[in-house]
Design a protein around this motif. Structure first.
Motif, PDB file in Angstrom:
ATOM      1  N   MET A  83       1.022  -0.689   0.263  1.00 17.30           N
ATOM      2  CA  MET A  83       0.250   0.220  -0.201  1.00 17.30           C
ATOM      3  C   MET A  83       0.853   1.374   0.038  1.00 17.30           C
ATOM      4  N   ALA A  84       2.034   1.013   0.716  1.00 22.25           N
ATOM      5  CA  ALA A  84       3.096   2.206   0.553  1.00 22.25           C
ATOM      6  C   ALA A  84       3.585   2.849  -0.794  1.00 22.25           C
ATOM      7  N   VAL A  89       0.952   4.110  -3.093  1.00 24.24           N
ATOM      8  CA  VAL A  89       0.344   5.788  -2.452  1.00 24.24           C
ATOM      9  C   VAL A  89       1.990   6.386  -3.437  1.00 24.24           C
ATOM     10  N   CYS A 125       1.365   6.250  -7.224  1.00 23.14           N
ATOM     11  CA  CYS A 125       1.123   7.315  -8.033  1.00 23.14           C
ATOM     12  C   CYS A 125       0.843   8.782  -7.211  1.00 23.14           C
ATOM     13  N   LEU A 126       1.612   9.700  -6.093  1.00 25.32           N
ATOM     14  CA  LEU A 126       1.625  10.442  -6.355  1.00 25.32           C
ATOM     15  C   LEU A 126       3.151  10.610  -6.763  1.00 25.32           C
ATOM     16  N   GLU A 160      -5.081  15.538  -5.377  1.00 27.94           N
ATOM     17  CA  GLU A 160      -4.162  14.415  -4.660  1.00 27.94           C
ATOM     18  C   GLU A 160      -4.935  14.998  -3.158  1.00 27.94           C
ATOM     19  N   CYS A 212      -6.298  12.001  -0.751  1.00 25.69           N
ATOM     20  CA  CYS A 212      -6.069  11.386  -0.302  1.00 25.69           C
ATOM     21  C   CYS A 212      -6.254  11.180   1.524  1.00 25.69           C
ATOM     22  N   VAL A 259      -8.059   8.545   3.634  1.00 25.52           N
ATOM     23  CA  VAL A 259      -7.877   8.362   5.207  1.00 25.52           C
ATOM     24  C   VAL A 259      -9.105   8.462   6.070  1.00 25.52           C
ATOM     25  N   ILE A 318     -10.942   3.015  -1.094  1.00 33.17           N
ATOM     26  CA  ILE A 318     -10.471   3.338  -1.954  1.00 33.17           C
ATOM     27  C   ILE A 318     -11.245   3.714  -3.186  1.00 33.17           C
ATOM     28  N   THR A 364     -11.133   7.203  -4.999  1.00 36.44           N
ATOM     29  CA  THR A 364     -10.617   7.661  -6.573  1.00 36.44           C
ATOM     30  C   THR A 364     -12.096   7.943  -6.833  1.00 36.44           C
ATOM     31  N   TYR A 422     -11.214  11.773  -6.603  1.00 37.90           N
ATOM     32  CA  TYR A 422     -10.577  12.224  -7.018  1.00 37.90           C
ATOM     33  C   TYR A 422     -10.115  12.658  -8.978  1.00 37.90           C
TER      34      TYR A 422
END
Length: 110
Positions: A51-52, A55, A58-59, A73, A77, A81, A94, A98, A101
């Motif tokens: 998952m990290a 992230v 994606c960023l 973004e 995010c 969270v 998620i 999405t 975003y």
């Protein structure tokens, strides 16, 4: 329509490798033996690590020095969270992040 041997072999190889990947852990770690500590450790650590990495992936292209300065973004995010802390549902978090975003990018920050 002629029979495509190359395509059929490709499908057979993909199916065989997929079956091997699915059955191999049961063959290696089955039979009543205990799972090695390293594998148990990996099972506990890898989901968070993946998952990290997602992230970061994606960023990675966010440009903070030009408009909109990464605001879509950051907002998405933060929503992911907050929603995950509230509902504890990864799929919902998620999917909602999405959708938020995409709405921000296509409607708000045009």
């Amino acid at each position: 329509m002629p029979f495509d041997v190359h395509g059929a072999l490709l499908v057979a190889v993909v199916a065989g490798v997929t079956a091997l990947i699915r059955f191999l852990p049961f063959v290696v770690f089955g039979g009543g033996r205990s799972t090695p500590r390293f594998i148990v450790y990996l099972a506990g650590v890898l989901p968070c690590t993946i998952m990290a990495m997602l992230v970061v992936y994606c960023l990675r292209g966010v440009d903070l020095f030009s408009a909109p300065h990464g605001l879509p973004e950051l907002i998405a995010c933060a929503a992911v969270v907050a929603l995950h802390l509230w509902k504890k549902n990864t799929l919902l978090s998620i999917a909602a992040g999405t959708a938020l975003y995409m709405t921000l990018v296509q409607v708000v920050f045009v």
